[in-house]
Design an enzyme around this catalytic site. Sequence first.
Site, PDB file in Angstrom:
ATOM      1  N   GLY A  92      20.236  81.576 -75.929  1.00 51.46           N
ATOM      2  CA  GLY A  92      20.537  82.210 -77.218  1.00 51.46           C
ATOM      3  C   GLY A  92      21.195  81.232 -78.177  1.00 51.46           C
ATOM      4  O   GLY A  92      22.018  80.420 -77.766  1.00 51.46           O
ATOM      5  N   ALA A 110      26.907  65.954 -84.395  1.00 52.20           N
ATOM      6  CA  ALA A 110      27.878  65.053 -83.756  1.00 52.20           C
ATOM      7  C   ALA A 110      27.201  64.181 -82.700  1.00 52.20           C
ATOM      8  O   ALA A 110      27.494  62.989 -82.590  1.00 52.20           O
ATOM      9  CB  ALA A 110      29.004  65.873 -83.132  1.00 52.20           C
ATOM     10  N   ARG A 121      13.732  80.504 -74.513  1.00 53.48           N
ATOM     11  CA  ARG A 121      13.935  80.700 -73.084  1.00 53.48           C
ATOM     12  C   ARG A 121      12.617  80.317 -72.428  1.00 53.48           C
ATOM     13  O   ARG A 121      11.553  80.681 -72.906  1.00 53.48           O
ATOM     14  CB  ARG A 121      14.343  82.151 -72.806  1.00 53.48           C
ATOM     15  CG  ARG A 121      15.693  82.468 -73.460  1.00 53.48           C
ATOM     16  CD  ARG A 121      16.288  83.771 -72.972  1.00 53.48           C
ATOM     17  NE  ARG A 121      17.678  83.894 -73.403  1.00 53.48           N
ATOM     18  CZ  ARG A 121      18.075  84.525 -74.507  1.00 53.48           C
ATOM     19  NH1 ARG A 121      17.196  85.084 -75.299  1.00 53.48           N
ATOM     20  NH2 ARG A 121      19.357  84.588 -74.812  1.00 53.48           N
ATOM     21  N   CYS A 122      12.685  79.522 -71.381  1.00 60.21           N
ATOM     22  CA  CYS A 122      11.476  78.968 -70.771  1.00 60.21           C
ATOM     23  C   CYS A 122      11.573  79.197 -69.257  1.00 60.21           C
ATOM     24  O   CYS A 122      12.152  78.386 -68.528  1.00 60.21           O
ATOM     25  CB  CYS A 122      11.409  77.469 -71.102  1.00 60.21           C
ATOM     26  SG  CYS A 122      10.116  76.581 -70.247  1.00 60.21           S
ATOM     27  N   ASP A 141      25.014  78.807 -69.038  1.00 55.99           N
ATOM     28  CA  ASP A 141      24.899  78.469 -67.610  1.00 55.99           C
ATOM     29  C   ASP A 141      23.459  78.227 -67.169  1.00 55.99           C
ATOM     30  O   ASP A 141      23.185  77.320 -66.384  1.00 55.99           O
ATOM     31  CB  ASP A 141      25.502  79.595 -66.760  1.00 55.99           C
ATOM     32  CG  ASP A 141      27.020  79.537 -66.733  1.00 55.99           C
ATOM     33  OD1 ASP A 141      27.587  78.490 -67.110  1.00 55.99           O
ATOM     34  OD2 ASP A 141      27.635  80.549 -66.334  1.00 55.99           O
ATOM     35  N   THR A 173      27.310  79.332 -76.550  1.00 58.88           N
ATOM     36  CA  THR A 173      26.975  80.752 -76.421  1.00 58.88           C
ATOM     37  C   THR A 173      28.048  81.579 -77.102  1.00 58.88           C
ATOM     38  O   THR A 173      29.242  81.274 -76.981  1.00 58.88           O
ATOM     39  CB  THR A 173      26.848  81.201 -74.949  1.00 58.88           C
ATOM     40  OG1 THR A 173      26.828  82.642 -74.909  1.00 58.88           O
ATOM     41  CG2 THR A 173      27.986  80.698 -74.070  1.00 58.88           C
ATOM     42  N   ASP A 180      28.888  84.359 -76.177  1.00 57.82           N
ATOM     43  CA  ASP A 180      29.455  85.279 -75.177  1.00 57.82           C
ATOM     44  C   ASP A 180      30.752  84.809 -74.526  1.00 57.82           C
ATOM     45  O   ASP A 180      31.407  85.587 -73.846  1.00 57.82           O
ATOM     46  CB  ASP A 180      28.432  85.535 -74.067  1.00 57.82           C
ATOM     47  CG  ASP A 180      27.279  86.400 -74.547  1.00 57.82           C
ATOM     48  OD1 ASP A 180      27.405  87.003 -75.623  1.00 57.82           O
ATOM     49  OD2 ASP A 180      26.253  86.464 -73.846  1.00 57.82           O
ATOM     50  N   ASP A 210      31.115  83.170 -71.951  1.00 55.43           N
ATOM     51  CA  ASP A 210      31.041  83.476 -70.515  1.00 55.43           C
ATOM     52  C   ASP A 210      30.760  82.232 -69.668  1.00 55.43           C
ATOM     53  O   ASP A 210      29.989  82.287 -68.710  1.00 55.43           O
ATOM     54  CB  ASP A 210      29.970  84.553 -70.270  1.00 55.43           C
ATOM     55  CG  ASP A 210      28.590  84.115 -70.718  1.00 55.43           C
ATOM     56  OD1 ASP A 210      28.481  83.125 -71.475  1.00 55.43           O
ATOM     57  OD2 ASP A 210      27.607  84.763 -70.315  1.00 55.43           O
ATOM     58  N   ARG A 253      25.799  91.038 -72.947  1.00 56.30           N
ATOM     59  CA  ARG A 253      25.066  91.812 -71.935  1.00 56.30           C
ATOM     60  C   ARG A 253      25.801  91.765 -70.595  1.00 56.30           C
ATOM     61  O   ARG A 253      25.876  92.733 -69.895  1.00 56.30           O
ATOM     62  CB  ARG A 253      23.640  91.260 -71.794  1.00 56.30           C
ATOM     63  CG  ARG A 253      22.704  92.206 -71.121  1.00 56.30           C
ATOM     64  CD  ARG A 253      21.258  91.997 -71.495  1.00 56.30           C
ATOM     65  NE  ARG A 253      20.901  90.614 -71.735  1.00 56.30           N
ATOM     66  CZ  ARG A 253      19.915  90.237 -72.530  1.00 56.30           C
ATOM     67  NH1 ARG A 253      19.208  91.139 -73.177  1.00 56.30           N
ATOM     68  NH2 ARG A 253      19.616  88.958 -72.674  1.00 56.30           N
ATOM     69  N   HIS A 256      41.177 108.423 -86.844  1.00 55.43           N
ATOM     70  CA  HIS A 256      39.884 107.943 -86.359  1.00 55.43           C
ATOM     71  C   HIS A 256      40.054 107.564 -84.897  1.00 55.43           C
ATOM     72  O   HIS A 256      41.184 107.498 -84.398  1.00 55.43           O
ATOM     73  CB  HIS A 256      39.412 106.712 -87.162  1.00 55.43           C
ATOM     74  CG  HIS A 256      40.371 105.580 -87.095  1.00 55.43           C
ATOM     75  ND1 HIS A 256      40.998 105.062 -88.199  1.00 55.43           N
ATOM     76  CD2 HIS A 256      40.888 104.907 -86.036  1.00 55.43           C
ATOM     77  CE1 HIS A 256      41.827 104.104 -87.818  1.00 55.43           C
ATOM     78  NE2 HIS A 256      41.781 103.995 -86.503  1.00 55.43           N
ATOM     79  N   GLN A 287      25.680  89.053 -85.314  1.00 58.82           N
ATOM     80  CA  GLN A 287      26.751  88.324 -84.598  1.00 58.82           C
ATOM     81  C   GLN A 287      26.297  86.933 -84.167  1.00 58.82           C
ATOM     82  O   GLN A 287      27.105  86.079 -83.834  1.00 58.82           O
ATOM     83  CB  GLN A 287      27.164  89.094 -83.334  1.00 58.82           C
ATOM     84  CG  GLN A 287      27.894  90.376 -83.619  1.00 58.82           C
ATOM     85  CD  GLN A 287      27.845  91.334 -82.430  1.00 58.82           C
ATOM     86  OE1 GLN A 287      28.778  91.403 -81.667  1.00 58.82           O
ATOM     87  NE2 GLN A 287      26.762  92.061 -82.290  1.00 58.82           N
TER      88      GLN A 287
HETATM   89  P1  ADP Z   1      21.806  80.426 -71.169  1.00 60.76           P
HETATM   90  O1  ADP Z   1      21.566  78.971 -71.137  1.00 60.76           O
HETATM   91  O2  ADP Z   1      22.412  80.872 -72.456  1.00 60.76           O
HETATM   92  O3  ADP Z   1      22.537  80.914 -69.938  1.00 60.76           O
HETATM   93  P2  ADP Z   1      19.341  81.476 -70.059  1.00 60.76           P
HETATM   94  O4  ADP Z   1      19.958  81.974 -68.798  1.00 60.76           O
HETATM   95  O5  ADP Z   1      18.319  82.317 -70.725  1.00 60.76           O
HETATM   96  O6  ADP Z   1      20.393  81.160 -71.193  1.00 60.76           O
HETATM   97  O7  ADP Z   1      18.719  80.043 -69.707  1.00 60.76           O
HETATM   98  C1  ADP Z   1      18.122  79.263 -70.718  1.00 60.76           C
HETATM   99  C2  ADP Z   1      17.010  78.465 -70.126  1.00 60.76           C
HETATM  100  O8  ADP Z   1      17.530  77.560 -69.132  1.00 60.76           O
HETATM  101  C3  ADP Z   1      15.954  79.269 -69.374  1.00 60.76           C
HETATM  102  O9  ADP Z   1      15.017  79.875 -70.215  1.00 60.76           O
HETATM  103  C4  ADP Z   1      15.317  78.154 -68.549  1.00 60.76           C
HETATM  104  O10 ADP Z   1      14.474  77.379 -69.343  1.00 60.76           O
HETATM  105  C5  ADP Z   1      16.533  77.324 -68.149  1.00 60.76           C
HETATM  106  N1  ADP Z   1      17.023  77.768 -66.837  1.00 60.76           N
HETATM  107  C6  ADP Z   1      17.681  78.884 -66.525  1.00 60.76           C
HETATM  108  N2  ADP Z   1      17.915  78.969 -65.204  1.00 60.76           N
HETATM  109  C7  ADP Z   1      17.384  77.868 -64.653  1.00 60.76           C
HETATM  110  C8  ADP Z   1      17.266  77.358 -63.318  1.00 60.76           C
HETATM  111  N3  ADP Z   1      17.757  78.051 -62.275  1.00 60.76           N
HETATM  112  N4  ADP Z   1      16.654  76.178 -63.133  1.00 60.76           N
HETATM  113  C9  ADP Z   1      16.143  75.483 -64.183  1.00 60.76           C
HETATM  114  N5  ADP Z   1      16.208  75.920 -65.457  1.00 60.76           N
HETATM  115  C10 ADP Z   1      16.807  77.080 -65.699  1.00 60.76           C
HETATM  116  O1  F6P Z   2      23.825  85.180 -74.806  1.00 60.38           O
HETATM  117  C1  F6P Z   2      24.060  85.640 -76.083  1.00 60.38           C
HETATM  118  C2  F6P Z   2      23.454  87.005 -76.280  1.00 60.38           C
HETATM  119  O2  F6P Z   2      23.664  87.311 -77.617  1.00 60.38           O
HETATM  120  C3  F6P Z   2      23.943  88.126 -75.390  1.00 60.38           C
HETATM  121  O3  F6P Z   2      25.169  88.648 -75.753  1.00 60.38           O
HETATM  122  C4  F6P Z   2      22.826  89.092 -75.536  1.00 60.38           C
HETATM  123  O4  F6P Z   2      22.782  89.996 -74.510  1.00 60.38           O
HETATM  124  C5  F6P Z   2      21.633  88.212 -75.552  1.00 60.38           C
HETATM  125  O5  F6P Z   2      22.067  86.964 -76.064  1.00 60.38           O
HETATM  126  C6  F6P Z   2      20.513  88.746 -76.371  1.00 60.38           C
HETATM  127  O6  F6P Z   2      19.543  87.789 -76.497  1.00 60.38           O
HETATM  128  P1  F6P Z   2      18.169  87.956 -77.285  1.00 60.38           P
HETATM  129  O7  F6P Z   2      18.237  89.193 -78.080  1.00 60.38           O
HETATM  130  O8  F6P Z   2      18.066  86.722 -78.089  1.00 60.38           O
HETATM  131  O9  F6P Z   2      17.133  88.015 -76.212  1.00 60.38           O
END
Ligand code: ADP
Ligand code: F6P
Length: 325
Positions: free
Chosen positions: A15, A26, A76-77, A107, A129, A131, A133, A175, A220, A256
């Site tokens: 995201g 940077a 996301r891939c 992560d 992110t 979040d 998190d 989420r 409220h 947001q």
């Molecule tokens: P975030 O990086 O915010 O946690 P995602 O969990 O959607 O978001 O992960 C982003 C991207 O990172 C995924 O779409 C994928 O391309 C890569 N990714 C996630 N998990 C793995 C994994 N276990 N091994 C390799 N690449 C990953």
């Molecule tokens: O990780 C950031 C975040 O905004 C989460 O809080 C939310 O659940 C998720 O991404 C939604 O992602 P999208 O709508 O881009 O699939």
Amino acid sequence: MANKVQTIGVLTSGGDAPGMNAAIRAVVRTALAAGMKVKGIKRGYAGLLDEDIVDMDTRSVADILQRGGTILYTARCLEFKEAEVQKRGAEILRKHGIDGLVVIGGDGSFMGASKLAALGINTVGLPGTIDLDIACTEYTIGFDTAVNTAMEAIDKVRDTSTSHERCSIIEVMGREAGYIALWCGVANGAEDILMVEKYDKDEQKIIDNILQKKKLGKKHHIIINAEGVGDSYGMAKRIEAATGIETRATIIGHIQRGGSPTARDRVYASVMGAKAVDLLAEGATNRVVGYRNGEVVDFDIQEALGMHKGIDEYMYETSKRLSRQ
Ligand code: ADP
Ligand code: F6P
């Protein structure tokens, strides 16, 4: 320590988050100043596999510090989780002469970075992110802007909620993590905060709380609901039926995720972006940058992914104490 890098690649993944552009800027300018080349990889790991890779010079990151989103786009891939695909990714990086990579994301993105590190590409992750998190850091790029955006929206809902003497359920993002909800809960003086980490699904408790606060003379009742708990519209209907108090649900949504980053997001993203390049210049790999106790720090990616971040109990208890009367 691995060999020094000469060409740095930079990508944003998962995201998007306000401040990612400041981090990209940077990375690019720190690397150029240190005599390295920089290549931008579009749309995260998806763009890497498509070889959507462009040279970046200092002007390519001009005028982006104050802009939300990410000029490199993000995606996301899912196929990047496969070992064969990761190998292809590492080969593509080598083909383009990229021997160091900065991955800005969460992560999941760090997991991908770690796989590439194991395949010989020096990698450093930057926590991006809204979040908050990511366990190894007290700060993530975008959280500050997101929480301020949500806070301002909630202030507005509160005005109309008070005028009509209503209950308002306001759903914020997160989420799997309730940090935006918790911070808004405190910043907006909410009567209830619902987060995946804490919510016991006891709706009767919420209903009793609303009725009790009404008796205390509150005009409220603001409930901040994290996306992971969800069902805000359903909850509003049930609460209205049970309390007789008009109840409205508002889902703040993706506003947001956008908007001009706050000073904090610009500054921290800039400092962390520079740190990522410094680490790569030193020959470090498989690291993630964070902020702890006011200092920029870095951890091994596996160590960072193994850490757990709980909800700040004192903050949560404080929010309850402050809204009790
Ligand atoms: P975030 O990086 O915010 O946690 P995602 O969990 O959607 O978001 O992960 C982003 C991207 O990172 C995924 O779409 C994928 O391309 C890569 N990714 C996630 N998990 C793995 C994994 N276990 N091994 C390799 N690449 C990953
Ligand atoms: O990780 C950031 C975040 O905004 C989460 O809080 C939310 O659940 C998720 O991404 C939604 O992602 P999208 O709508 O881009 O699939």
